[in-house]
Write a protein that holds these residues in place. Structure first.
Motif, PDB file in Angstrom:
ATOM      1  N   LEU A 131       0.826  -1.208   0.000  1.00 40.02           N
ATOM      2  CA  LEU A 131       0.000   0.000   0.000  1.00 40.02           C
ATOM      3  C   LEU A 131       0.862   1.261   0.000  1.00 40.02           C
ATOM      4  O   LEU A 131       0.546   2.231  -0.697  1.00 40.02           O
ATOM      5  N   GLN A 132       1.945   1.243   0.752  1.00 44.57           N
ATOM      6  CA  GLN A 132       2.843   2.395   0.787  1.00 44.57           C
ATOM      7  C   GLN A 132       3.444   2.661  -0.587  1.00 44.57           C
ATOM      8  O   GLN A 132       3.516   3.813  -1.041  1.00 44.57           O
ATOM      9  N   ASN A 133       3.848   1.607  -1.267  1.00 44.77           N
ATOM     10  CA  ASN A 133       4.426   1.771  -2.606  1.00 44.77           C
ATOM     11  C   ASN A 133       3.385   2.212  -3.629  1.00 44.77           C
ATOM     12  O   ASN A 133       3.705   2.959  -4.560  1.00 44.77           O
ATOM     13  N   LEU A 134       2.160   1.767  -3.468  1.00 43.28           N
ATOM     14  CA  LEU A 134       1.095   2.225  -4.360  1.00 43.28           C
ATOM     15  C   LEU A 134       0.823   3.715  -4.159  1.00 43.28           C
ATOM     16  O   LEU A 134       0.556   4.440  -5.126  1.00 43.28           O
ATOM     17  N   GLN A 135       0.918   4.173  -2.916  1.00 45.64           N
ATOM     18  CA  GLN A 135       0.751   5.601  -2.658  1.00 45.64           C
ATOM     19  C   GLN A 135       1.885   6.405  -3.305  1.00 45.64           C
ATOM     20  O   GLN A 135       1.660   7.487  -3.851  1.00 45.64           O
ATOM     21  N   LEU A 136       3.102   5.877  -3.261  1.00 42.59           N
ATOM     22  CA  LEU A 136       4.231   6.539  -3.929  1.00 42.59           C
ATOM     23  C   LEU A 136       4.035   6.529  -5.444  1.00 42.59           C
ATOM     24  O   LEU A 136       4.373   7.498  -6.134  1.00 42.59           O
ATOM     25  N   CYS A 137       3.487   5.425  -5.947  1.00 42.27           N
ATOM     26  CA  CYS A 137       3.173   5.336  -7.375  1.00 42.27           C
ATOM     27  C   CYS A 137       2.183   6.422  -7.769  1.00 42.27           C
ATOM     28  O   CYS A 137       2.379   7.134  -8.756  1.00 42.27           O
ATOM     29  N   LEU A 138       1.136   6.562  -6.976  1.00 43.49           N
ATOM     30  CA  LEU A 138       0.101   7.548  -7.282  1.00 43.49           C
ATOM     31  C   LEU A 138       0.594   8.974  -7.074  1.00 43.49           C
ATOM     32  O   LEU A 138       0.159   9.890  -7.777  1.00 43.49           O
ATOM     33  N   ALA A 139       1.502   9.168  -6.124  1.00 47.42           N
ATOM     34  CA  ALA A 139       2.051  10.502  -5.881  1.00 47.42           C
ATOM     35  C   ALA A 139       2.801  11.020  -7.101  1.00 47.42           C
ATOM     36  O   ALA A 139       2.839  12.234  -7.358  1.00 47.42           O
ATOM     37  N   ASN A 140       3.379  10.113  -7.858  1.00 51.29           N
ATOM     38  CA  ASN A 140       4.119  10.506  -9.056  1.00 51.29           C
ATOM     39  C   ASN A 140       3.203  10.847 -10.226  1.00 51.29           C
ATOM     40  O   ASN A 140       3.680  11.246 -11.281  1.00 51.29           O
TER      41      ASN A 140
END
Length: 276
Positions: A131-140
């Motif tokens: 989930l944390q990495n998906l949030q970083l994905c979406l932040a980009n």
């Protein structure tokens, strides 16, 4: 791919003959007919064969993979590891300095974090890290007004994992579902968009919202076939079979009619009424 082609490939991957795969489930002749698309099996038979061959609901590979950097070999390695479901190796590979150093722009960074989330979820069973990495994905992608295919995939993937984690469709999850599917008919079509509908249906299935799951799945099937695509239909078909099996304790006639209509929409073939 048709369900017959999927079953045939899974059988070969498992190193089984038709007789071995069919043993105790159906005749070898029937399995041969299914694999050659001469016979459409009923839901109980599909589920039994999928279980025998190890086909699971969560096993989904992208139709087209996303570039994580400038090194062609690195991108090919990600594709190979994903398509062969070697997620632990993928996690190790993505954490190497060489891969990280090859990332050159925002789109590649977004793709990198998406694959890292997939590897954490599938390979390490680390839902929080995923989930944390998906949030970083979406932040980009936060600065872009138009939702890309990858942004929609990351959004629905986050919703899916949150649903598994909390065993409910929270308001936040529902917002993510609506965001992932919103305006999808007007989006530039890529076959990976078919996955968005599938994951939305799958998360509803996991919390036993079968009616909603079937509705989203039917929309996804229509979306897929309206773009002359067959990608994900085998998975859609298997999920429909699971839903139909769970709803099969209701009125048999009504359930059979509903299933036959769904199969007809899925394959464009003659409607079957007898699923016993």
């Amino acid at each position: 791919m048709t369900i017959g082609a999927v079953l045939k490939q899974a059988r070969k991957d498992a190193g089984l003959s038709q007789a071995e795969a069919a043993a105790g489930i159906c005749s070898q002749a029937m399995l041969s007919a299914i694999e050659s698309n001469k016979y459409t099996p009923n839901v109980t038979l599909v589920i039994a064969l999928c279980q025998r061959l190890g086909i699971t609901l969560e096993t989904v590979a992208l139709a087209q993979n996303f570039a994580i950097g400038q090194q062609k070999d690195f991108n090919q390695q990600v594709e190979t590891l994903c398509n062969t479901h070697q997620y632990r190796k993928l996690l190790t590979f993505l954490n190497t300095d060489a891969v990280i150093d090859s990332i050159a722009d925002g789109a590649e960074t977004q793709a990198y974090y998406y694959y890292l989330a997939v590897a954490e979820f599938q390979g390490a069973n680390n839902w929080d890290a995923a989930l944390q990495n998906l949030q970083l994905c979406l932040a980009n992608a936060a600065h872009t007004k138009t939702l890309t295919t990858l942004t929609r995939l990351a959004t629905i993937s986050a919703a899916y994992i949150e649903t598994l984690k909390n065993q409910q469709v929270s308001p936040t999850v529902q917002d993510n579902i609506d965001r992932a599917l919103g305006g999808i008919d007007a989006a530039r079509y890529t076959e990976n968009l078919n996955i968005v509908y599938y994951l939305a249906a799958l998360l509803y299935f996991h919390v036993k919202q079968d009616t909603t799951s079937a509705k989203v799945l039917a929309q996804g099937i229509h979306f897929t076939t309206s773009h002359n695509s067959h990608y994900m239909l085998a998975n859609d078909y298997y999920l429909l079979a699971k839903i139909a099996q769970r709803l099969g304790k209701a009125d048999e006639a009504a359930a059979a009619t509903q299933r036959s209509q769904l199969f007809n929409e899925l394959f464009g073939e003659a409607v079957f009424a007898d699923f016993d």
